[in-house]
Write a protein that holds these residues in place. Structure first.
Motif, PDB file in Angstrom:
ATOM      1  N   UNK A  83      12.822   3.727  -2.522  1.00  9.87           N
ATOM      2  CA  UNK A  83      13.108   2.623  -1.598  1.00  9.87           C
ATOM      3  C   UNK A  83      11.864   1.989  -0.998  1.00  9.87           C
ATOM      4  N   UNK A  84      10.684   2.437  -1.414  1.00  4.70           N
ATOM      5  CA  UNK A  84       9.444   1.891  -0.870  1.00  4.70           C
ATOM      6  C   UNK A  84       8.828   0.999  -1.946  1.00  4.70           C
ATOM      7  N   UNK A  85       9.106  -0.298  -1.840  1.00  2.00           N
ATOM      8  CA  UNK A  85       8.683  -1.240  -2.858  1.00  2.00           C
ATOM      9  C   UNK A  85       7.177  -1.424  -2.870  1.00  2.00           C
ATOM     10  N   UNK A  86       6.585  -1.493  -4.071  1.00  2.00           N
ATOM     11  CA  UNK A  86       5.136  -1.567  -4.237  1.00  2.00           C
ATOM     12  C   UNK A  86       4.708  -2.876  -4.906  1.00  2.00           C
ATOM     13  N   UNK A 102       0.813  -1.224   0.000  1.00  2.00           N
ATOM     14  CA  UNK A 102       0.000   0.000   0.000  1.00  2.00           C
ATOM     15  C   UNK A 102       0.841   1.266   0.000  1.00  2.00           C
ATOM     16  N   UNK A 103       2.123   1.151   0.388  1.00  2.00           N
ATOM     17  CA  UNK A 103       3.018   2.295   0.314  1.00  2.00           C
ATOM     18  C   UNK A 103       2.651   3.412   1.261  1.00  2.00           C
ATOM     19  N   UNK A 104       3.036   4.618   0.913  1.00  2.00           N
ATOM     20  CA  UNK A 104       2.728   5.806   1.703  1.00  2.00           C
ATOM     21  C   UNK A 104       1.231   6.080   1.691  1.00  2.00           C
ATOM     22  N   UNK A 105       0.690   6.745   2.724  1.00  2.00           N
ATOM     23  CA  UNK A 105      -0.710   7.167   2.659  1.00  2.00           C
ATOM     24  C   UNK A 105      -1.033   7.982   1.410  1.00  2.00           C
ATOM     25  N   UNK A 123     -13.660  -0.539  11.492  1.00  2.00           N
ATOM     26  CA  UNK A 123     -12.684   0.449  11.043  1.00  2.00           C
ATOM     27  C   UNK A 123     -11.656  -0.171  10.122  1.00  2.00           C
ATOM     28  N   UNK A 124     -11.286   0.599   9.085  1.00  2.00           N
ATOM     29  CA  UNK A 124     -10.290   0.142   8.116  1.00  2.00           C
ATOM     30  C   UNK A 124      -9.111   1.095   8.144  1.00  2.00           C
ATOM     31  N   UNK A 125      -7.936   0.615   8.551  1.00  2.00           N
ATOM     32  CA  UNK A 125      -6.748   1.459   8.536  1.00  2.00           C
ATOM     33  C   UNK A 125      -6.339   1.740   7.090  1.00  2.00           C
ATOM     34  N   UNK A 126      -5.389   2.651   6.895  1.00  2.00           N
ATOM     35  CA  UNK A 126      -5.066   3.051   5.521  1.00  2.00           C
ATOM     36  C   UNK A 126      -4.429   1.930   4.718  1.00  2.00           C
ATOM     37  N   UNK A 127      -3.842   0.945   5.404  1.00  2.00           N
ATOM     38  CA  UNK A 127      -3.321  -0.221   4.695  1.00  2.00           C
ATOM     39  C   UNK A 127      -4.425  -1.053   4.079  1.00  2.00           C
ATOM     40  N   UNK A 128      -5.631  -0.930   4.613  1.00  2.00           N
ATOM     41  CA  UNK A 128      -6.796  -1.608   4.041  1.00  2.00           C
ATOM     42  C   UNK A 128      -7.545  -0.718   3.051  1.00  2.00           C
TER      43      UNK A 128
END
Length: 278
Positions: free
Chosen positions: A261-264, A13-16, A114-119
């Motif tokens: 550096x943030x693999x998707x 999910x990477x960055x918000x 509730x759904x966190x941003x990763x969801x």
């Protein structure tokens, strides 16, 4: 092999900011939802495991309805205007409790939601109408990759019920590196060699079904402590892998990088994973 048995998935999910700036990974996820529907039919529900919903013991969030949780700070204020109000899956929770009980795994049932941003970030791309019921499962981030795989294995029968196991994290995740140029460095920065080496190793060992190496990634993968100073963003990968089983090689469906550096990367697991290739 049942040709309609839905694969389990891991997406990064990477960055918000992915929710506002989809990039290559967002475009992939936008196409993935319709691809799932075409290949296997619309999921009856989604069992969601996110790096950001964790607990000391597994917990099912069995609310009748979920809203987006803004579990971050310091980003574009527009993020707080985004919504994802999805139906819950209380009946599915009872099924998961039974499956985990059969596997000897403890699980708690909560009527909270509730759904966190990763969801909600990937779900907004996969199913933007928020019309698929979601059951979040809080996992235990102190457990080993083998234990996460065992959790996923207990969930494997859900695929026969038309339930999608969707795990979310990041294939590489070192926020110190991400923020080294300030809160928001260039999203299209050139990938650093350490990230490329780690992502390549994961894909190579997956294709070889080298479970022994994958379970011991922290000791065997190049630059593992650098790419994952803590484990929680990679561990959901193993939950999805367990749901897919050992026999089929984990299949990388997508690869890209943000902020250098943030693999998707995204993976599918199970004998029918090839049907999700674009």
């Amino acid at each position: 092999m049942d040709p309609n048995r839905m694969p389990a998935l891991f997406v990064s999910h990477g960055s918000p900011m992915t929710a506002l700036e989809p990039g290559a990974a967002g475009a992939f996820m936008q196409a993935l939802g319709p691809r799932i529907d075409t290949a296997f039919g619309r999921p009856k529900a989604i069992l969601a495991v996110s790096a950001h919903t964790a607990a000391r013991a597994p917990v099912l969030l069995a609310a009748a309805r979920h809203e987006a949780v803004y579990d971050f700070g310091g980003f574009d204020p527009k993020l707080y205007e985004l919504r994802y109000d999805a139906p819950g899956a209380p009946a599915l929770a009872e099924r998961v409790v039974a499956l985990m009980g059969e596997a000897g795994l403890p699980v708690h049932l909560s009527r909270e939601g509730g759904l966190d941003h990763g969801n909600w970030t990937p779900l907004r791309y996969l199913y933007p109408e928020a019309d698929v019921p979601v059951l979040p499962l809080a996992f235990v981030p102190t457990q080993t990759p083998e234990q996460q795989f065992a959790l996923g294995k207990a969930l494997a029968p859900l695929a026969d019920d038309g339930v999608l196991v969707l795990a979310s994290g990041s294939i590489t995740h070192n926020l110190r590196r991400v923020f080294s140029s300030g809160m928001r460095g260039p999203v299209d920065a050139k990938e650093i060699p350490e990230s490329a080496a780690f992502r390549h190793w994961m894909a190579e060992r997956s294709a070889a079904r080298d479970w022994e190496a994958l379970f011991a990634y922290r000791e065997r993968a190049p630059h593992a402590p650098d790419m994952h100073p803590t484990d929680e963003h990679l561990l959901p990968w193993y939950v999805a892998a367990g749901a897919g089983g050992r026999e089929a090689a984990p299949l990388r469906l997508h690869e890209s990088v943000t902020y250098g550096c943030l693999g998707m990367d995204a993976y599918a697991f199970g004998p029918n994973a090839q049907r999700l290739l674009g």
